[in-house]
Structure formats: C-alpha cells, structure tokens
Design a protein around this motif. Structure first.
Motif, PDB file in Angstrom:
ATOM      1  N   LYS A  20       7.030  -5.355  -3.156  1.00  0.00           N
ATOM      2  CA  LYS A  20       6.989  -6.304  -2.278  1.00  0.00           C
ATOM      3  C   LYS A  20       8.431  -6.929  -2.119  1.00  0.00           C
ATOM      4  O   LYS A  20       9.208  -6.866  -3.186  1.00  0.00           O
ATOM      5  CB  LYS A  20       6.197  -7.514  -2.803  1.00  0.00           C
ATOM      6  CG  LYS A  20       4.563  -7.234  -2.994  1.00  0.00           C
ATOM      7  CD  LYS A  20       4.150  -7.132  -1.775  1.00  0.00           C
ATOM      8  CE  LYS A  20       2.654  -6.660  -1.653  1.00  0.00           C
ATOM      9  NZ  LYS A  20       1.881  -6.211  -0.356  1.00  0.00           N
ATOM     10  N   GLU A  21       8.692  -7.109  -0.751  1.00  0.00           N
ATOM     11  CA  GLU A  21      10.180  -7.369  -0.423  1.00  0.00           C
ATOM     12  C   GLU A  21      10.208  -8.997  -0.179  1.00  0.00           C
ATOM     13  O   GLU A  21       9.460  -9.225   0.877  1.00  0.00           O
ATOM     14  CB  GLU A  21      10.669  -6.523   0.946  1.00  0.00           C
ATOM     15  CG  GLU A  21      10.791  -5.053   0.315  1.00  0.00           C
ATOM     16  CD  GLU A  21      11.270  -4.294   1.735  1.00  0.00           C
ATOM     17  OE1 GLU A  21      12.486  -3.825   1.373  1.00  0.00           O
ATOM     18  OE2 GLU A  21      10.557  -4.193   2.432  1.00  0.00           O
ATOM     19  N   ILE A  46      13.534  -7.998  -4.463  1.00  0.00           N
ATOM     20  CA  ILE A  46      12.463  -6.597  -4.052  1.00  0.00           C
ATOM     21  C   ILE A  46      11.865  -6.797  -5.557  1.00  0.00           C
ATOM     22  O   ILE A  46      12.397  -6.733  -6.695  1.00  0.00           O
ATOM     23  CB  ILE A  46      13.240  -5.318  -3.776  1.00  0.00           C
ATOM     24  CG1 ILE A  46      13.937  -5.583  -2.782  1.00  0.00           C
ATOM     25  CG2 ILE A  46      12.040  -4.434  -3.763  1.00  0.00           C
ATOM     26  CD1 ILE A  46      14.755  -4.390  -2.152  1.00  0.00           C
ATOM     27  N   VAL A  47      10.375  -6.901  -5.651  1.00  0.00           N
ATOM     28  CA  VAL A  47       9.668  -6.767  -6.718  1.00  0.00           C
ATOM     29  C   VAL A  47       8.902  -5.462  -6.757  1.00  0.00           C
ATOM     30  O   VAL A  47       8.198  -5.307  -5.734  1.00  0.00           O
ATOM     31  CB  VAL A  47       8.920  -7.861  -6.809  1.00  0.00           C
ATOM     32  CG1 VAL A  47       7.824  -7.755  -8.079  1.00  0.00           C
ATOM     33  CG2 VAL A  47       9.722  -9.000  -6.803  1.00  0.00           C
ATOM     34  N   SER A  48       8.909  -4.464  -7.764  1.00  0.00           N
ATOM     35  CA  SER A  48       8.191  -3.192  -7.470  1.00  0.00           C
ATOM     36  C   SER A  48       7.847  -2.748  -8.904  1.00  0.00           C
ATOM     37  O   SER A  48       8.213  -3.194 -10.048  1.00  0.00           O
ATOM     38  CB  SER A  48       9.078  -2.138  -7.001  1.00  0.00           C
ATOM     39  OG  SER A  48       8.504  -1.130  -6.912  1.00  0.00           O
ATOM     40  N   ASP A  49       6.799  -1.797  -9.004  1.00  0.00           N
ATOM     41  CA  ASP A  49       6.338  -1.030  -9.976  1.00  0.00           C
ATOM     42  C   ASP A  49       6.976   0.197 -10.200  1.00  0.00           C
ATOM     43  O   ASP A  49       6.593   1.046 -11.120  1.00  0.00           O
ATOM     44  CB  ASP A  49       4.888  -1.326 -10.323  1.00  0.00           C
ATOM     45  CG  ASP A  49       4.269  -2.645 -10.625  1.00  0.00           C
ATOM     46  OD1 ASP A  49       5.060  -3.448 -10.968  1.00  0.00           O
ATOM     47  OD2 ASP A  49       3.353  -2.983  -9.883  1.00  0.00           O
ATOM     48  N   LEU A  81       2.434 -13.843  -6.314  1.00  0.00           N
ATOM     49  CA  LEU A  81       2.897 -12.263  -6.786  1.00  0.00           C
ATOM     50  C   LEU A  81       3.425 -12.727  -8.218  1.00  0.00           C
ATOM     51  O   LEU A  81       3.109 -11.825  -9.162  1.00  0.00           O
ATOM     52  CB  LEU A  81       4.023 -11.885  -5.910  1.00  0.00           C
ATOM     53  CG  LEU A  81       4.798 -10.757  -6.376  1.00  0.00           C
ATOM     54  CD1 LEU A  81       3.701  -9.528  -6.753  1.00  0.00           C
ATOM     55  CD2 LEU A  81       5.920 -10.238  -5.475  1.00  0.00           C
ATOM     56  N   VAL A  82       3.976 -13.675  -8.358  1.00  0.00           N
ATOM     57  CA  VAL A  82       4.464 -14.266  -9.736  1.00  0.00           C
ATOM     58  C   VAL A  82       3.528 -15.570 -10.037  1.00  0.00           C
ATOM     59  O   VAL A  82       3.811 -16.426  -9.241  1.00  0.00           O
ATOM     60  CB  VAL A  82       5.955 -14.163  -9.819  1.00  0.00           C
ATOM     61  CG1 VAL A  82       6.396 -14.691 -11.181  1.00  0.00           C
ATOM     62  CG2 VAL A  82       6.676 -12.866  -9.445  1.00  0.00           C
ATOM     63  N   GLY A  83       3.098 -15.577 -11.138  1.00  0.00           N
ATOM     64  CA  GLY A  83       2.364 -17.013 -11.589  1.00  0.00           C
ATOM     65  C   GLY A  83       3.309 -18.031 -11.738  1.00  0.00           C
ATOM     66  O   GLY A  83       4.388 -17.996 -11.927  1.00  0.00           O
ATOM     67  N   ILE A 141      -6.030 -17.219   1.360  1.00  0.00           N
ATOM     68  CA  ILE A 141      -6.098 -15.536   1.715  1.00  0.00           C
ATOM     69  C   ILE A 141      -6.175 -15.035   0.333  1.00  0.00           C
ATOM     70  O   ILE A 141      -5.507 -15.508  -0.451  1.00  0.00           O
ATOM     71  CB  ILE A 141      -4.562 -15.133   2.190  1.00  0.00           C
ATOM     72  CG1 ILE A 141      -4.059 -16.154   3.374  1.00  0.00           C
ATOM     73  CG2 ILE A 141      -4.951 -13.814   3.223  1.00  0.00           C
ATOM     74  CD1 ILE A 141      -2.773 -15.905   3.674  1.00  0.00           C
ATOM     75  N   GLU A 142      -6.685 -13.949   0.228  1.00  0.00           N
ATOM     76  CA  GLU A 142      -6.891 -13.174  -1.026  1.00  0.00           C
ATOM     77  C   GLU A 142      -5.752 -12.104  -0.810  1.00  0.00           C
ATOM     78  O   GLU A 142      -5.745 -11.301  -0.239  1.00  0.00           O
ATOM     79  CB  GLU A 142      -8.165 -12.454  -0.860  1.00  0.00           C
ATOM     80  CG  GLU A 142      -9.383 -13.358  -1.283  1.00  0.00           C
ATOM     81  CD  GLU A 142      -9.316 -13.716  -2.794  1.00  0.00           C
ATOM     82  OE1 GLU A 142      -8.846 -12.953  -3.716  1.00  0.00           O
ATOM     83  OE2 GLU A 142      -9.543 -15.113  -2.900  1.00  0.00           O
ATOM     84  N   PHE A 143      -4.726 -12.143  -1.664  1.00  0.00           N
ATOM     85  CA  PHE A 143      -3.723 -11.259  -1.988  1.00  0.00           C
ATOM     86  C   PHE A 143      -3.962 -10.490  -2.789  1.00  0.00           C
ATOM     87  O   PHE A 143      -4.707 -10.793  -3.884  1.00  0.00           O
ATOM     88  CB  PHE A 143      -2.454 -11.928  -1.978  1.00  0.00           C
ATOM     89  CG  PHE A 143      -1.912 -12.571  -1.045  1.00  0.00           C
ATOM     90  CD1 PHE A 143      -1.221 -11.836  -0.017  1.00  0.00           C
ATOM     91  CD2 PHE A 143      -1.792 -14.065  -1.127  1.00  0.00           C
ATOM     92  CE1 PHE A 143      -0.708 -12.540   1.193  1.00  0.00           C
ATOM     93  CE2 PHE A 143      -1.314 -14.884  -0.089  1.00  0.00           C
ATOM     94  CZ  PHE A 143      -0.655 -14.119   0.884  1.00  0.00           C
ATOM     95  N   VAL A 144      -3.696  -9.013  -2.677  1.00  0.00           N
ATOM     96  CA  VAL A 144      -3.891  -7.896  -3.691  1.00  0.00           C
ATOM     97  C   VAL A 144      -2.341  -7.524  -3.891  1.00  0.00           C
ATOM     98  O   VAL A 144      -1.847  -6.720  -3.007  1.00  0.00           O
ATOM     99  CB  VAL A 144      -5.002  -6.719  -3.182  1.00  0.00           C
ATOM    100  CG1 VAL A 144      -5.022  -5.937  -4.387  1.00  0.00           C
ATOM    101  CG2 VAL A 144      -6.159  -7.272  -3.126  1.00  0.00           C
ATOM    102  N   PHE A 145      -1.973  -7.805  -5.018  1.00  0.00           N
ATOM    103  CA  PHE A 145      -0.662  -7.199  -5.562  1.00  0.00           C
ATOM    104  C   PHE A 145      -0.595  -5.859  -6.183  1.00  0.00           C
ATOM    105  O   PHE A 145      -1.461  -5.779  -7.061  1.00  0.00           O
ATOM    106  CB  PHE A 145       0.118  -8.511  -6.123  1.00  0.00           C
ATOM    107  CG  PHE A 145       0.495  -9.399  -5.282  1.00  0.00           C
ATOM    108  CD1 PHE A 145       1.348  -9.385  -4.004  1.00  0.00           C
ATOM    109  CD2 PHE A 145      -0.154 -10.647  -5.388  1.00  0.00           C
ATOM    110  CE1 PHE A 145       1.611 -10.608  -3.352  1.00  0.00           C
ATOM    111  CE2 PHE A 145       0.085 -11.806  -4.726  1.00  0.00           C
ATOM    112  CZ  PHE A 145       0.815 -11.721  -3.594  1.00  0.00           C
TER     113      PHE A 145
END
Lengths: 378, 189
Positions: B3-4, B53-56, B142-144, B185-189
């Motif tokens: 996610k950017e 930028i957050v990524s796995d 995305l981050v709690g 909205i339902e986000f799926v990260f």
C-alpha cells in the motif's frame, strides 16, 4: 532489539560506528548533513571526536592526520565539497592513509541543486584527483546497505591502506527503512593495523610486498617515518629514482588488482534467460527493479544487474553477461558516466542503450520500462 | 500486500513527521516500510509531500507511484497530488483548507474539518497532523490505532504526550463521524 526506522545517512553513521569510527571532520552540506549532525551528537559518546572544520579541504586533511595517529576516520560531503577534497584524496592515496569519504551525490555542476539527486560524480570519484591512481568505491541502494557498505568501506580502506569512497545519492541518503541494526548478518570485522615489528629503529612502513598496502604504525608509538605526497622510498622520504618511482606507482595499483575479485560485489537477478539486461546502481536501481518486475509480468525476458562495488567496475561479470544478451540498457542520473565502463567491458558483444537522468529527479520505472520496450521492438 | 500512502499539505503542517510516525507504526506491526519526502524549498511553504510505502515483500521503487491513500491538508497539495492515485483509492482531505471536490466514482473521498476541530478543541492547530493520524486509523485501518498511538508517543516530546493523545482522540472521533455519515467500507489489507 527489533527493527527501527532509520534514514540512509543515519545508517551510514551506525555502520561507521560498528566499524570503529573514532574521528569525523567535516563541513555540513546537503544532502549529507545528517551524517555530520549525528556524528557531532553521538561520536563523543563512543569515545570519538567530531570537528566541524572551516571547509572540506581542511576536513579531509584532519581525517588524514587522525588516521595516521591510528584512529578510524571519515568525512561526509556532496559534490561541491568533494571537489575541494580532490587534492588531499590524492595525498591519502599516495601516502597510503586509510580514510573513508562519503559522497552523497546531488545535482551539479557547481552548486547545482542542493536537494536534487544525481549520479554525476561517478567519474569524479574515479578520476577527480590527478595522477595515476586506483580507486575503490561502494554504492548502496537501501538503508540496510548504507549500514553494511559503510562497514565494508572501512574494512577495505584498512586492508588496502587507502581511500574508499562510499557513494550515495540524495534519494538513498534521505529515505527511511526498517533495519534491525543489532542483528544484521555477515558483518565484516574491520582489521586492526599491524602487527608491526618489535624493532622500531629503522622500521620501513612502505617496505611491503609488490601487491600489498603500506603498514603504517600509529604516530606516537615510537616508529619514525616520513609521510609525503611526493614519490618516496620505503621510509617515506622523497626520491626521484626511476626504478623506485615505477615500483611505487605499480604497487599502488597492484594492491587493488590483487583483491579486485574479492572486493567485487553486485546484485544480479532475472539474468538467466534474459534477452536484455538493465544496469544501474544506487537509487536508480530501485526504479530498474520495479521496471524489470513489471516487464517480467508481461513475459518480457529482461534482467537486472546492479554494481555495488562501483569502482573497480565489475567488468568481468558484465562482459560475461553481455555475451548472452542482445541488449544492455544503462540507466543513470547523469549524461552518461557509468555507461562508459559498461561499453569498455562489453566491446562489440551487444548493443548498449543509455537512459539519461539529468532533471534532478529520480529516473522513474516508467522511463526504464519504455526504454526497454523500445530496445526490444527494434 | 503493498500500500502506498501519501501525506500532503503545506510546509510546517508536520506531514513529514506524520509519515515517519506512520511508517514506524507499520514497522512495529511487522510490515516492511519505506518513507521518503519531498525535500527542498517546496517543503517550506508550497505543496509538500511525504510518502510511506507499506508492504509485505521487498519494496523496490522508493517513491509513491500511485497512491492507495492520500491525505490532503491544503488546497495546493490536493490540486497537485489528486491525480496520482489509484482507482478505488481513499482520499482524506481537511475541509478546513480544501474545497469539497466533485464526486469521482473511482475515488473514495472522505472529508473532515481536521485543523479547525483541533483548533477549537485543543486551542492549537499544531497537532493537526496527529489528529489526522487518528482519523486515518479509523477510516483506513491498515495500521491499528493502538500501535499508531504507541508510535506517536515514541516520536513526540514527552511534555506534549497529553496534547498529542487528545489530538489523536479528536481525530479518531472525526473518523467515526465520517463513517457514520458517509458509510463504512470493508478494507482487505
């Protein structure tokens, strides 16, 4: 310790500390300033000394002096300051004094754009100082590599007893990434100087094998020798003897040639079946990696090659690769400097296309993507 | 997952700090992160931006290419960066400074008077960046929020802990109000 968010410039300092940095002299300049800032704050805490000098000429001079006294020394600068350092870089090479210079490249010529990235110091690193001389330079492309390559710079500067330039650019220097400093693997241990013969009288620091660096005992430990930028004998005293002159100049080069393979470092991916390979270093290589990955999704057989040791240039590997591909694309933030080394390595083996970045902005993945597509469609 | 996120506004609004805090929080959360910012005169007065930028997986290109999330805290910044977002991206703008844009079916616009609310409730607009992080924790989780608050308190001066906690809560409340009025909205990260 777990990962923390660290800036490229900060990681250079962490790496230098890990390598035993004890002396920093410098003059702050964007985009390298954070290195001096952090050294001024933290170097005294680890028993080191920081001096802000009046300019870059005196900065590198102070580093040479401190290194001769046995302290691991570093300065950090950008293009304009790096220009001022050139004379004394030659001195350190000639006198064989280990120092690390960080050059965070920004847009030039002259003061250019202070905050804009560039890679146009590439040839200055190699040939900025006059006279026949070898040069060693490493270029990280991530925060973790800023850390590990700083350590490697100190390692090799001690091994070869000479100058190593750690070559960053504004993007790499200012980006932040997560890094677990205490748990980075395969950290090099920087060797101590010596051992030196117990017999101090008549000790000859420049009496070494034909492919070895000088062995300089720290000043003040009882060994007496001369240090000069003039062509010198084994004691360091000036000579003009043709044989001794030739031997010295040759040895300065031999000592690098002897370890070139060991010192070589590069990042190579997707080259196995590649028809075209993108060559780039530093921050541009991150754009290349994105472009290569995107092209691979479309089944374009494109490879990625990134020199980490940028001097000496990894010619052997590039030559091998060039025999297996039709095209090489070189992307760099300059009118084209590293491309000359690629051309020299490749000869007539394949076509070379240069993608220039001269607008003071990081070359985008799109630009690389398009260049590769054009090259393939020809 | 990659996610950017882009935090844009005017120099002085603390958006680089917001991006650093966000990146740090995502890092605590076990993600890979890369944070960068526009660096130069534009960060002192004009439209400035900070990217995260957050990524796995390994992050290659170090800039935001097309944002999944954009925070716009000034009109100039909104105008400059609104086109550089993905289809289906979320744009949160501070209606204190940004005019409500026309509807765009490809973009989810969220609007809240972040700076004005912080000014009214806390007395200083200074903590609007922290309030914005509170709003983001609700509308784009995305981050709690707990981990984000931990990252905030790690970065801000000790003496301002309470101020920043309050600002974060003000932002969270704005986020909840947005979801109540505009629908979640339902986000799926």
């Amino acid at each position: 310790m777990s990962a923390k968010l660290v800036q490229g410039n900060e990681a250079v300092v962490y790496g230098a500390f890990n390598a035993g940095l004890k002396f920093f002299a410098g003059y702050p300049i964007t985009p390298s300033t954070e290195i001096a800032e952090m050294c001024s704050r933290d170097l005294p805490k680890v028993g080191g000394a920081f001096i802000q000098m009046e300019d870059e000429i005196s900065s590198i001079a102070a580093c040479i002096g401190a290194s001769l006294a046995g302290f691991r020394s570093m300065s950090a600068t950008s293009g304009p300051g790096f220009s001022l350092m050139q004379e004394n870089i030659g001195y350190a090479i000639m006198a064989e004094v280990p120092i690390v210079i960080v050059d965070v490249q920004r847009m030039g010529p002259s003061t250019g754009i202070a905050t804009a990235p560039s890679q146009s110091d590439y040839m200055q690193v190699r040939w900025g100082t006059h006279g026949d001389h070898p040069m060693v330079s490493f270029a990280p492309f991530s925060v973790e590599e800023c850390f590990t390559e700083a350590i490697r710079a100190f390692y090799w500067s001690e091994k070869i007893s000479s100058v190593v330039v750690l070559l960053l650019d504004e993007v790499v220097a200012h980006m932040r990434e997560g890094i677990d400093i205490d748990n980075v693997e395969n950290i090099l241990e920087v060797p101590d100087r010596g051992p030196f013969s117990e017999e101090k009288e008549g000790f000859r620091p420049y009496k070494v094998d034909r492919d070895k660096g000088a062995k300089l005992p720290p000043l003040g430990t009882g060994y007496r020798f001369n240090v000069t930028g003039l062509v010198h004998d084994e004691m360091g005293f000036p000579v003009e003897d043709p044989e001794k002159t030739g031997d010295l100049i040759r040895r300065l080069h031999n000592k690098i040639d002897a370890v070139e393979d060991e010192m070589a470092s590069y990042d190579e991916r997707y080259t196995e079946d590649a028809d075209v390979i993108v060559i780039s270093y530093g921050s541009v290589a991150r754009s290349s990696l994105r472009a290569v990955r995107e092209l691979r999704k479309n089944n374009v057989k494109v490879g990625f090659f990134r020199p980490i040791t940028v001097w000496p240039f990894p010619s052997k590997r590039v030559r091998e690769l060039s025999k297996k591909v039709k095209n090489i694309v070189v992307a760099e933030m300059s009118m084209g400097q590293m491309v000359h080394e690629v051309e020299r390595s490749v000869g007539d083996s394949c076509q070379i296309t240069l993608l220039q970045g001269i607008k003071g902005e990081l070359i985008t993945p799109d630009a690389i993507h398009n260049t590769v597509s054009e090259v393939i469609s020809k | 997952m990659t996610k950017e996120l882009r935090f844009a506004g005017t120099g002085g609004q603390g958006l680089i700090l917001a991006a650093i805090i966000y990146a740090e929080a995502a890092l605590y959360d076990g993600h890979r992160v890369l944070q960068s910012q526009s660096y130069g005169p534009e960060s002192r007065g004009g439209a400035s931006k900070a990217d995260c930028i957050v990524s796995d997986t390994e992050i290659d290109y170090p800039k935001v290419y097309l944002a999944d999330f954009l925070l716009a805290m000034s009109q100039k910044a909104f105008d400059k960066y609104k086109a550089d977002v993905k289809k289906g991206s979320v744009v949160l703008f501070d209606s204190t400074y940004v005019e409500i844009p026309e509807k765009d079916e490809n973009i989810i616009y969220f609007s809240a008077p972040i700076s004005k609310t912080v000014r009214d409730k806390i007395g200083k607009e200074l903590a609007s960046n922290i309030a914005a992080l509170g709003t983001i924790s609700v509308i784009y989780p995305l981050v709690g929020e707990e981990i984000l608050l931990k990252a905030i308190l790690h970065r801000v001066p000790k003496a301002t802990t309470e101020l920043n906690k309050s600002a974060f809560n003000v932002g969270k409340k704005l986020g909840k109000e947005i979801l109540e009025s505009q629908g979640s909205i339902e986000f799926v990260f």
